[in-house]
Design an enzyme around this catalytic site. Structure first.
Site, short mmCIF file in Angstrom:
data_model
loop_
_atom_site.label_atom_id
_atom_site.label_comp_id
_atom_site.label_asym_id
_atom_site.label_seq_id
_atom_site.Cartn_x
_atom_site.Cartn_y
_atom_site.Cartn_z
N CYS A 131 0.67 -1.07 -0.11
CA CYS A 131 -0.30 0.00 0.40
C CYS A 131 0.52 0.42 -0.19
O CYS A 131 1.58 1.20 0.76
CB CYS A 131 -0.53 0.02 1.05
SG CYS A 131 -1.76 1.86 1.79
N GLU A 167 -12.43 14.80 26.77
CA GLU A 167 -12.26 14.01 25.71
C GLU A 167 -13.58 12.83 26.69
O GLU A 167 -13.54 12.59 27.96
CB GLU A 167 -11.21 13.93 25.87
CG GLU A 167 -11.07 12.07 24.79
CD GLU A 167 -11.39 12.01 24.09
OE1 GLU A 167 -11.04 13.06 22.73
OE2 GLU A 167 -11.89 10.38 23.88
N CYS A 221 -12.53 17.80 10.46
CA CYS A 221 -12.56 16.81 9.58
C CYS A 221 -13.59 15.87 8.56
O CYS A 221 -13.85 15.21 8.00
CB CYS A 221 -12.35 15.63 10.43
SG CYS A 221 -13.63 14.69 11.17
#
Ligand code: SAH
Length: 450
Positions: free
Chosen positions: A158, A332, A406
């Site tokens: 890859c 978090e 994102c």
């Protein structure tokens, strides 16, 4: 349009999931692995209410952005969306995704900066997990075809992973085979080796390898480890992860180090991080440094005193972009990540840094105790900030926000809500964190005059 009908079309845009877009009678046809400017005959493969999916059956006139594809698995593996076009065309398309989301979803009229990127477009991943399969003769590390559990073999390495990963997992499979280990069969829930996880430190190049097994131990563990480390001296940590569950979760918290250190050490923009099989750490070291240094210069310009880092993971954004002159709070959900953040803060002597394990909505409790942030940084998962978090950000009256995302679509939605509640959008900055894939990151700075 109907399934299996063919149309001659021209690709005019790229959608946010990396597919080319053509129109027939004003109905969009999404065409995977096409490029803006392609003229092609496409066959309709799927028909939805307002759009269709098609595949190129005859490329009549290729786009000038096309280049030769350098991976035999492109289009079959699903990891890369852009190996068939130049990198500059990929960057243009990614910035355009962001512009489209900001305008169409956020209904926001604000310029989008030129996309930032590093020069490292290959071999950048520091983590990979390989399902293990077998044919009549051998065990092999493979990968799943997109949206399926059909295992395919790698004909070549890859291009997004370090070159050594390919050789390492292939060798690991032949060693496992030598000692009689079988590969896991998902249908039958039988066989031992499910996955092999590999992580590499970008600082030391040391490697952590973990065998995810459907059983309580690895037979011939000592021999397997000794064969492996004699061939790969960079290995510093070997573990097994016991996963006897049905279902497709790869890692469990039930892991044990069987050789070497329990973790490998890495650093991101001066923040030390211990990487275990489970710890959360950014996948691309080079682009993460670019992301964090971009945020750092924004933070330095703001001259703030109290910073809240929401969805802080291992605390790395907050610790990398603030200094001990500031008070930092990180929140978090994942306990392991918070432990890592606390340990990094300790190593850095950041007595001013506090980390809380909980939902990002816990920011309410901070504000309730009278903590007034002058900067809130958010970096949520793809679904964006929760309504409660947005409500508390607005209530906090923080004069500055830096939102990292994102997913440009949910960012656009969140920006719209904040803009309707007194915030001004100062900048929208795309960053290419994952070259060749469909993903694009965005940083947006907002401010409010109280
Ligand atoms: N800022 C970090 C991590 C960002 S990824 C970094 O730069 O590395 C998003 C993080 O949000 C993950 O660590 C995930 O565990 C966390 N998360 C997801 N849902 C959450 C929630 N509801 N509350 C708090 N954190 C959450």
């Amino acid at each position: 349009m109907k399934k299996n009908e063919q149309y001659q079309v021209k690709i005019v845009n790229i959608s946010s999931d990396g597919n080319g877009v053509a129109f027939n009678d004003n109905i969009p046809i999404f065409v995977p692995y096409s490029s803006v400017g392609d003229e092609a005959v496409v066959r309709i493969e799927r028909v939805e209410k307002r759009y269709c999916y098609g595949r190129i059956v005859d490329l009549l006139s290729p786009s000038p952005h096309r280049i030769d594809v350098d991976c035999p698995l492109f289009e079959r593996c699903g990891g890369c969306a852009f190996r068939h076009v130049t990198y500059s065309e990929e960057l243009r398309a990614k910035r355009q995704f962001v512009i489209d989301a900001i305008q169409r979803i956020g209904k926001i009229d604000h310029p989008v900066d030129e996309i930032l990127h590093t020069d490292v477009t290959e071999y950048y991943r520091n983590k990979a997990q390989f399902p293990v399969g077998n044919d009549e003769d051998h065990l092999f590390p493979g990968f799943y075809a997109p949206r399926s559990h059909r295992m395919l073999q790698f004909p070549s390495a890859c291009k997004l992973q370090p070159v050594c990963f390919d050789e390492l997992v292939k060798t690991a499979c032949s060693i496992l085979e030598k000692y009689g280990c079988t590969s896991y069969d998902e249908q039958e829930h039988k066989g031992l080796i499910r996955h092999i996880l590999v992580r590499q430190s970008s600082l030391t190049q040391k490697i952590l390898i973990s065998f995810i097994i459907n059983g309580s131990s690895l037979p011939h563990q000592g021999e397997i480890v000794s064969d492996l480390i004699s061939k790969f001296p960079a290995i510093a940590s070997v573990s097994i992860d016991i996963n006897t569950n049905k279902g497709n979760t790869i890692l469990t918290p039930n892991y044990q180090t069987i050789w070497g250190e329990p973790s490998i050490h890495d650093e991101i923009l001066g923040v030390p991080v211990e990487i275990t099989p489970l710890s959360f750490f950014q996948i691309n070291h080079f682009s993460t440094e670019l992301l964090y240094s971009t945020i750092k210069s924004m933070v330095e310009d703001l001259k703030v005193k109290t910073v809240i880092d929401l969805y802080c993971g291992a605390g790395t954004i907050g610790l990398a972009t603030t200094s001990s002159e500031q008070t930092l709070y990180g929140i978090e959900l994942i306990d392991d990540a918070i432990e890592s953040a606390i340990s990094s803060a300790k190593t850095m002597n950041r007595t001013d840094a506090h980390f809380i394990c909980g939902d990002a909505g816990e920011i309410k409790a901070l504000i309730d105790t009278g903590i007034y942030p002058d900067l809130i940084i958010t970096d949520p998962p793809r679904k964006g900030c929760s309504p409660e978090v947005l409500e508390q950000i607005i209530r906090s009256d923080s004069p500055n926000l830096i939102m990292v995302s994102c997913n440009a679509a949910t960012l656009a939605r969140d920006l719209q809500i904040l803009a309707q509640n007194g915030y001004t959008i100062d900048s929208i900055q795309p960053i290419d964190m994952f070259p060749r894939t469909r993903h694009v990151e965005v940083i947006s700075a907002l401010s409010k005059i109280n």
